[in-house]
Write a protein that holds these residues in place. Structure first.
Motif, short mmCIF file in Angstrom:
data_model
loop_
_atom_site.label_atom_id
_atom_site.label_comp_id
_atom_site.label_asym_id
_atom_site.label_seq_id
_atom_site.Cartn_x
_atom_site.Cartn_y
_atom_site.Cartn_z
N TRP A 125 0.85 -1.23 -0.16
CA TRP A 125 0.00 0.04 0.20
C TRP A 125 0.91 1.03 -0.09
CZ3 TRP A 125 -4.57 1.21 -1.44
CH2 TRP A 125 -5.01 2.33 -1.48
N ASP A 166 -1.98 -5.43 -0.77
CA ASP A 166 -3.10 -4.86 -0.15
C ASP A 166 -4.20 -4.53 -0.92
OD1 ASP A 166 -4.19 -2.12 1.26
OD2 ASP A 166 -2.89 -3.01 2.74
N ASP A 167 -4.89 -3.58 -1.01
CA ASP A 167 -6.35 -3.46 -1.90
C ASP A 167 -5.84 -3.21 -3.40
OD1 ASP A 167 -8.81 -2.77 -2.43
OD2 ASP A 167 -8.85 -0.89 -1.48
N TYR A 203 -5.79 -9.20 1.08
CA TYR A 203 -6.54 -7.88 1.59
C TYR A 203 -8.03 -7.85 1.20
CZ TYR A 203 -8.10 -2.84 2.06
OH TYR A 203 -8.77 -1.86 2.29
N CYS A 222 -11.75 -0.09 0.77
CA CYS A 222 -11.57 1.26 0.92
C CYS A 222 -11.30 1.92 -0.27
CB CYS A 222 -10.48 1.63 1.78
SG CYS A 222 -10.93 0.93 3.52
N GLY A 223 -10.63 1.31 -1.16
CA GLY A 223 -10.29 1.71 -2.51
C GLY A 223 -11.57 1.58 -3.73
N LYS A 257 -5.20 -9.01 5.69
CA LYS A 257 -5.79 -7.87 6.31
C LYS A 257 -7.32 -7.55 5.94
CE LYS A 257 -4.48 -3.03 5.88
NZ LYS A 257 -3.35 -2.26 5.13
N ASP A 301 -10.22 -4.97 6.36
CA ASP A 301 -10.39 -3.60 6.53
C ASP A 301 -11.95 -2.90 6.43
OD1 ASP A 301 -9.89 -0.74 6.66
OD2 ASP A 301 -8.48 -0.95 4.75
N CYS A 315 -13.79 -0.12 6.22
CA CYS A 315 -14.25 0.65 5.19
C CYS A 315 -15.82 0.87 5.01
CB CYS A 315 -13.60 0.83 4.03
SG CYS A 315 -12.23 1.84 3.98
N CYS A 319 -8.32 -4.09 10.55
CA CYS A 319 -8.03 -2.99 10.27
C CYS A 319 -9.25 -2.02 10.51
CB CYS A 319 -7.34 -2.82 8.89
SG CYS A 319 -7.04 -1.08 8.50
N TYR A 361 -8.99 1.22 12.33
CA TYR A 361 -8.36 2.49 12.92
C TYR A 361 -8.66 2.66 14.26
CZ TYR A 361 -10.59 2.03 8.30
OH TYR A 361 -10.95 1.51 7.21
N ARG A 417 -5.32 -2.58 13.91
CA ARG A 417 -4.75 -1.11 13.82
C ARG A 417 -5.46 -0.39 14.87
NH1 ARG A 417 -4.10 0.51 8.44
NH2 ARG A 417 -4.83 2.57 9.08
N ASP A 454 -4.57 6.15 9.03
CA ASP A 454 -3.43 5.59 8.24
C ASP A 454 -2.31 6.80 8.48
OD1 ASP A 454 -5.26 3.94 6.97
OD2 ASP A 454 -4.48 4.56 4.70
N ASP A 514 0.44 0.78 12.24
CA ASP A 514 0.35 0.96 10.85
C ASP A 514 1.83 0.65 10.24
OD1 ASP A 514 -0.79 1.12 8.28
OD2 ASP A 514 -1.36 3.20 8.40
N MET A 515 1.85 0.88 9.11
CA MET A 515 3.15 0.00 8.09
C MET A 515 4.18 1.30 8.28
SD MET A 515 0.72 -1.90 5.40
CE MET A 515 -0.07 -0.47 5.08
C1 GAL Z 1 -7.20 1.98 4.47
C2 GAL Z 1 -6.13 1.24 5.15
C3 GAL Z 1 -4.84 1.27 4.33
C4 GAL Z 1 -5.07 0.74 2.97
C5 GAL Z 1 -6.19 1.28 2.33
C6 GAL Z 1 -6.69 0.63 1.07
O1 GAL Z 1 -8.41 1.89 5.11
O2 GAL Z 1 -5.89 1.71 6.49
O3 GAL Z 1 -3.91 0.72 5.07
O4 GAL Z 1 -5.26 -0.51 3.28
O5 GAL Z 1 -7.25 1.49 3.16
O6 GAL Z 1 -7.74 1.18 0.31
#
Ligand code: GAL
Length: 680
Positions: free
Chosen positions: A289, A324-325, A375, A383-384, A409, A411, A413, A470, A472, A490, A494, A525-526
């Motif tokens: 990510w 990741d995403d 992910y 999230c994306g 992972k 997440d 969202c 994840c 937050y 997490r 971010d 976080d990373m």
């Molecule tokens: C966020 C997450 C990031 C990444 C991103 C991908 O919510 O905290 O670490 O994974 O989404 O869309």
């Protein structure tokens, strides 16, 4: 800048619209400056950005109902470091919490001149009237204006300095002392050519799951590996150091691992714990990510795996290559490489065209002696905006296991507890679902539901999959993350590659140490060292070298998962050094699984310490301030006494024996990381 020179003694004309006024004191000429005229964007703080004549949230400066047209709106923890070079005469102004927090927040304002406190507001709460000061600062070289969090964290600490002025002599002007550009100094000697075994000393596996552990070792190649006490069901490849097989029954096994090359041999104890708990030490690996974000591809994942091996990172215990995403199909992207059917007729998720062969990719990564992560999101979309797992949790878990994934992972969202009512209903249409995010707090049981569901689904798979939550930090996830199977969770939003983000997140982990332990860790976080950029354009991290040492030291002390966020195909010597100091990494991987606690805080100086399995303490002496200072750790703060050996872990060098305390000069935003052990 307007200015009026006076001929009379102590005569002052000030311009409300201008920045300065001028006067004379005795025979000397003085000039007064609004500090808001400095470049306040360079002020470091743990949240938001400092603003001239506005609050941190960009509103008029207002304290207890009173408006102040001039001042600096800031946020705890912050420091305005002034360089006056002995030319200051007077510093005056006021301080208080801005009304914009509606009664929340508390801080202490502190003014330090040449290292000595000259003013302290005492604890102040929102709605307290501003407190004013007028201080004689003659002769001081530096004056620092600090806002500290009053011991209860930084939430809502919107702090204003108002009417802030400094009077200077001899045409001198106040300057912000924000530090010179630092050289990227490599502190750690290169690994020795003789064998050294690194990485986790304890490893958890579930009965019946495939066992996969590669002995990480530095030293010249060729190297051969052997082991004593390996339980039946497991075998070791003497050339690669890879242990595979499977254990049928729960139980603990003490194994001695050996590595040998032409220059010597070494051995180390290794404990295999077969039972329900996996992820006994924090995961160490890489995630796509922070470098590639939405531009990730299978080729980049393969290149990351190649680089982890070729750079030698693998020999220091780095293991996971995590996608990741953006491996899934996107909801509405115009990019053809993100388009396609979401799932097949059986509901099995389909990767996007950038990932044509997930099984092949997982095999490729495993073939390098590494593990692979994936992910997803508990909502319909990630999230994306790619396809998430809502309604398909079991199929997704099965698919990950069949492909050969080792890490997930998950997440939050697009998830919303309100969706649960639609579950299994024919009316369910994710594309029209309301996109409301649950704000945390409130009904805790609802926040757990989606994570527990995926936990159950993963638990049914014939493969160990590390589970990384994840969301937050909502609903104080640290209190229940382990209960829903999380190997980590997490704790924050971010991270990005700025000092305020990294240090704000890292130092705010204080107090969470009681929730971390083997198999379940807080995740701040990373990592943001090396070339990052959230793709496709990459840049060098904006953290200074000292800040990068602080980042890695703190994350190791915190027993955080360590996920490299940079493009590993472009590692420079400095970054590689940061990631390959085995004594530092041992602090992270210690089998006790403790997270460091903040044991003292003195202005911008903090000492953090964690217990290590061998009876020693790993201790970080941090300087969050703008200039070098001496940081002290007293044995009484650590609960130890008598003669102790202190070892500098970055330099891998013994500093000698100390009896009551250890002191070190620590640079701006820097750290000295030591191990303190009873002298034998
Ligand atoms: C966020 C997450 C990031 C990444 C991103 C991908 O919510 O905290 O670490 O994974 O989404 O869309």
């Amino acid at each position: 800048m307007k200015r009026v020179i006076c001929v009379l003694l102590f005569c002052v004309f000030c311009f409300s619209a201008g920045h300065t006024c001028a006067a004379s004191e005795g025979t000397a000429q003085t000039e007064t400056f609004w500090l808001s005229s400095l470049d306040v964007s360079r002020i470091e703080q743990s949240w938001g950005q400092a603003r001239a004549n506005r609050s941190v949230d960009n509103r008029p400066l207002t304290i207890a109902g009173q408006r102040f047209p001039n001042g600096i709106g800031t946020h705890a923890n912050s420091e305005i470091p002034l360089l006056l070079d002995g030319k200051g005469v007077e510093l005056s102004g006021g301080a208080g919490l801005d009304d914009e927090t509606s009664g929340r927040g508390s801080v202490v304002f502190q003014i330090i001149a040449d290292g000595r406190e000259i003013w302290n507001s005492g604890p102040m709460r929102s709605r307290d009237a501003a407190k004013f000061f007028s201080l004689d600062i003659r002769g001081y070289k530096t004056v620092d204006l600090l806002v500290l969090d009053a011991g209860d964290g930084i939430d809502y600490d919107h702090a204003d300095w108002v009417n802030l002025k400094v009077t200077m002599l001899d045409n001198a002007r106040p300057k912000l002392d924000v530090g010179p550009v630092e050289d990227a100094v490599i502190l750690t000697p290169k690994p020795a050519p003789t064998p050294r075994i690194n990485g986790a000393k304890i490893f958890g596996v579930r009965p019946g799951s495939p066992f996969f552990f590669r002995i990480a070792a530095t030293g010249d190649r060729p190297m051969t590996f052997s082991a004593d006490g390996l339980p039946s069901g497991l075998r070791l490849d003497s050339q690669t150091g890879l242990i595979t097989g499977q254990l049928e029954k729960a139980g603990e096994h003490k194994v001695t691992l050996r590595a040998e090359n032409a220059l010597g041999k070494t051995e180390r104890e290794f404990r295999i714990v077969c039972g329900s708990q996996i992820g006994l030490t924090p995961a160490m690996g890489w995630n796509s990510w922070n470098c590639f974000a939405g531009s990730v591809t299978a080729e980049k994942i393969k290149a990351a795996a190649d680089a982890m091996v070729e750079s030698g990172l693998i020999n220091h215990g780095w293991t996971y290559i995590n996608i990741d995403d953006f491996w899934q199909v996107h909801r509405d992207s115009n990019d053809p490489s993100l388009q396609g059917p979401h799932r097949n007729s059986d509901g099995r998720i389909l990767p996007n065209p950038r990932f044509p062969d997930m099984k092949g990719l997982a095999d490729y990564v495993h073939g390098k002696g590494l593990k692979i992560g994936i992910y997803s999101a508990p909502g319909p979309w990630t999230c994306g905006g790619c396809v998430g797992s809502f309604g398909y949790e079991l199929q997704d878990a099965q698919q990950y296991a069949e492909w050969g994934f080792d890490y997930l992972k998950y997440d939050w969202c697009s998830y919303n507890p309100a969706f649960e009512a639609y579950r299994d209903s024919k009316d369910w249409d994710p594309s029209s679902s309301p996109n409301i995010t649950y704000a945390g707090g409130g009904d805790l049981a609802k926040a757990k539901v989606p994570f527990e569901r995926m936990h159950q689904a993963l638990g049914q798979q014939p493969r160990d999959i590390i589970y990384s939550l994840c969301q937050y930090g909502m609903g104080s996830v640290w209190e229940w993350g382990a209960e829903v199977g999380g190997n980590s969770w997490r704790t924050t939003q971010d991270i990005n590659d700025s000092w305020s983000s990294m240090s704000g997140i890292g130092f705010s982990q204080a107090g969470l140490e009681k929730y971390a332990g083997p198999g379940h860790f807080n995740d701040p976080d990373m990592l943001v060292v090396g070339k990052v950029g959230w793709g496709p354009q990459l840049r060098n991290t904006r953290l200074s070298p000292n800040e990068q040492y602080t980042h890695i030291s703190l994350w190791c002390l915190l027993a955080s998962p360590l996920l490299i966020g940079c493009d590993m195909t472009q590692l420079d010597e400095f970054t590689l050094n940061l990631l390959t100091n085995d004594e530092v990494l041992e602090v992270n991987q210690d089998p006790l699984g403790r997270q460091a606690a903040r044991i003292t805080q003195n202005g911008m100086l903090e000492v953090w310490a964690k217990d290590m399995e061998d009876g020693s303490k790993a201790v970080g002496l941090f300087n969050r301030g703008q200039r070098e200072q001496t940081v002290t750790v007293n044995w009484s703060d650590l609960g130890i006494h008598g003669e102790q050996t202190v070892r500098d872990l970055w330099r891998q060098k013994d500093m000698g024996q100390y009896t009551e305390k250890f002191e070190a000069n620590v640079g701006r935003h820097g750290v000295v990381l030591v191990k303190i052990a009873p002298f034998k």
